[in-house]
Write an enzyme that holds these catalytic residues in place. Structure first.
Site, PDB file in Angstrom:
ATOM      1  N   GLY A   1       0.840  -1.186   0.000  1.00 42.78           N
ATOM      2  CA  GLY A   1       0.000   0.000   0.000  1.00 42.78           C
ATOM      3  C   GLY A   1       0.882   1.244   0.000  1.00 42.78           C
TER       4      GLY A   1
ATOM      5  N   GLN B   1       1.417   3.411   2.197  1.00 43.01           N
ATOM      6  CA  GLN B   1       2.192   3.575   3.435  1.00 43.01           C
ATOM      7  C   GLN B   1       2.888   2.277   3.850  1.00 43.01           C
ATOM      8  OE1 GLN B   1       3.007   6.214   5.204  1.00 43.01           O
ATOM      9  NE2 GLN B   1       1.890   7.625   3.884  1.00 43.01           N
ATOM     10  N   SER B   2       3.248   1.455   2.908  1.00 39.69           N
ATOM     11  CA  SER B   2       3.832   0.155   3.239  1.00 39.69           C
ATOM     12  C   SER B   2       5.136   0.279   4.038  1.00 39.69           C
ATOM     13  CB  SER B   2       4.120  -0.598   1.934  1.00 39.69           C
ATOM     14  OG  SER B   2       4.954  -1.707   2.176  1.00 39.69           O
ATOM     15  N   ASN B   3       5.149  -0.365   5.209  1.00 37.70           N
ATOM     16  CA  ASN B   3       6.393  -0.439   5.999  1.00 37.70           C
ATOM     17  C   ASN B   3       7.401  -1.327   5.289  1.00 37.70           C
ATOM     18  OD1 ASN B   3       5.362   0.960   8.406  1.00 37.70           O
ATOM     19  ND2 ASN B   3       4.028  -0.826   8.582  1.00 37.70           N
TER      20      ASN B   3
ATOM     21  N   ALA C   1       7.750  -1.801   2.071  1.00 38.42           N
ATOM     22  CA  ALA C   1       8.365  -1.087   0.941  1.00 38.42           C
ATOM     23  C   ALA C   1       9.454  -0.146   1.459  1.00 38.42           C
ATOM     24  CB  ALA C   1       7.297  -0.327   0.166  1.00 38.42           C
TER      25      ALA C   1
END
Ligand SMILES: Cc1ncc(COP(=O)(O)O)c(C=O)c1O
Length: 321
Positions: free
Chosen positions: A73, A75-77, A79
């Site tokens: 997403g 706000q992917s942690n 990524a």
């Protein structure tokens, strides 16, 4: 375990992370509750993905790749941590993120930029569309002589899950005689819980694993499948015993939507123990765990270990509900 040494591995985090008993929370809830601080693993704001990336990026390096793709997403942690770890290893990182959730330049999107990632958004609900786009860009980059490594959402492959067996080995070494009955973590794509399940079978045979689902995928199947794949990579059997794993879902209104029920539990942990939880993963897992405890749903009287999987950047992208 000698088998683990046979897989390519690169040290990225600072391990072992701390494990300690939460004295105020344990007194309040009448059960010994410990926290494994994987949020303090030394990369960015910490988090569970670093253990997975130690194996995934080592594989990428071993294959001679110079570019890494991953997704999640906005706000992917995962990524963000992939961007951080790839940069450290001198690899280019391309993040193709779903244009969903908080897409403003906040939270992890700020950190993605600091780590020099090439961030692209796709207006889709399907990771299939994103993987197709990765293949297309990969073909272009290959013509320029680049070699790309593709990490699926959450880094939840059998190889990524292998990284989480190390977390249980550390817990077993750090316990100083305490009897652990249960290990609990947030489940978002399944790899962390799968590694904990396999790790428990390897290093803490009496511990049961509870995955707290923060999304609605069928993790009852996904987690054991990933654990079996990781066991195969390690050349070790996955010796399951009845009741060694369960999934409990605590999603609320939906994935990445903060849940008003969780806020008092998030604030309580901050105020009693100084620990921050995020409203997308750890806050839901923690509050769901305490509700199970209050309902008498952790059998036996063994201690409970909560694995803090990070996620703090969300606190700078969204309000608690
Ligand atoms: C902070 C945090 N906790 C837990 C999880 C869930 O881990 P997994 O995807 O391995 O199930 C994630 C996944 O992105 C995460 O970012």
């Amino acid at each position: 375990m000698s088998e683990l040494k046979n897989l390519p591995h690169v040290a990225l985090g600072v391990y072992p992370t701390p494990l300690y008993k939460l004295e105020n929370i344990s007194a309040k809830y009448g059960r010994n509750i410990w926290v494994k601080r994987d949020d303090l693993c030394g990369v960015a704001l910490g988090g569970n993905k670093v253990r997975k990336l130690e194996y995934l990026l080592a594989e990428a390096k071993a294959e001679g790749c110079d570019t890494v793709f991953t997704t999640g997403g906005a706000q992917s942690n995962h990524a963000m941590l992939t961007a951080a770890c790839a940069a450290r290893l001198g690899m280019k990182c391309i993040l193709i993120l779903k244009k969903r959730g908080v897409t403003e330049h906040l939270g992890n999107l700020i950190l993605d930029d600091i780590y020099g990632a090439d961030v692209r958004f796709m207006d889709t609900d399907s990771y299939g569309d994103i993987y197709d786009e990765m293949d297309r860009i990969d073909t272009e980059l290959a013509k320029e002589g680049h070699k790309c490594f593709h990490i699926p959402v959450g880094g939840s492959t059998p190889l990524g899950a292998v990284g989480y067996t190390n977390c249980v080995r550390e817990i077993a070494e750090q316990l100083h005689g305490a009897e652990v009955g249960h290990i609990v973590s947030a489940t978002g794509s399944g790899g962390t819980t799968a590694g904990l399940l396999l790790g428990a079978r390897m290093y803490l045979p009496h511990a049961k694993v509870t995955g707290m689902g923060v999304d609605t995928d069928p993790f009852e199947d996904i987690v054991p499948d990933l654990a079996a794949g990781a066991a195969e990579l390690l050349g070790t059997p996955l010796d399951r015993v009845p009741g060694d794993f369960r999934m409990v879902y605590h999603v609320g209104q939906g994935y990445a939507i903060p849940n008003p029920e969780d806020t008092p539990y998030i604030e309580e942990l901050a105020r009693l123990e100084g620990i921050l939880l995020d409203p997308v993963y750890t806050g839901k897992a923690w509050s769901g765990m305490l509700k199970l405890l209050q309902n008498g749903d952790f059998d036996g009287d063994g201690d409970i270990v909560f694995v803090h999987t990070g996620g703090a950047a969300a606190l700078f992208a969204m309000e608690l509900a």
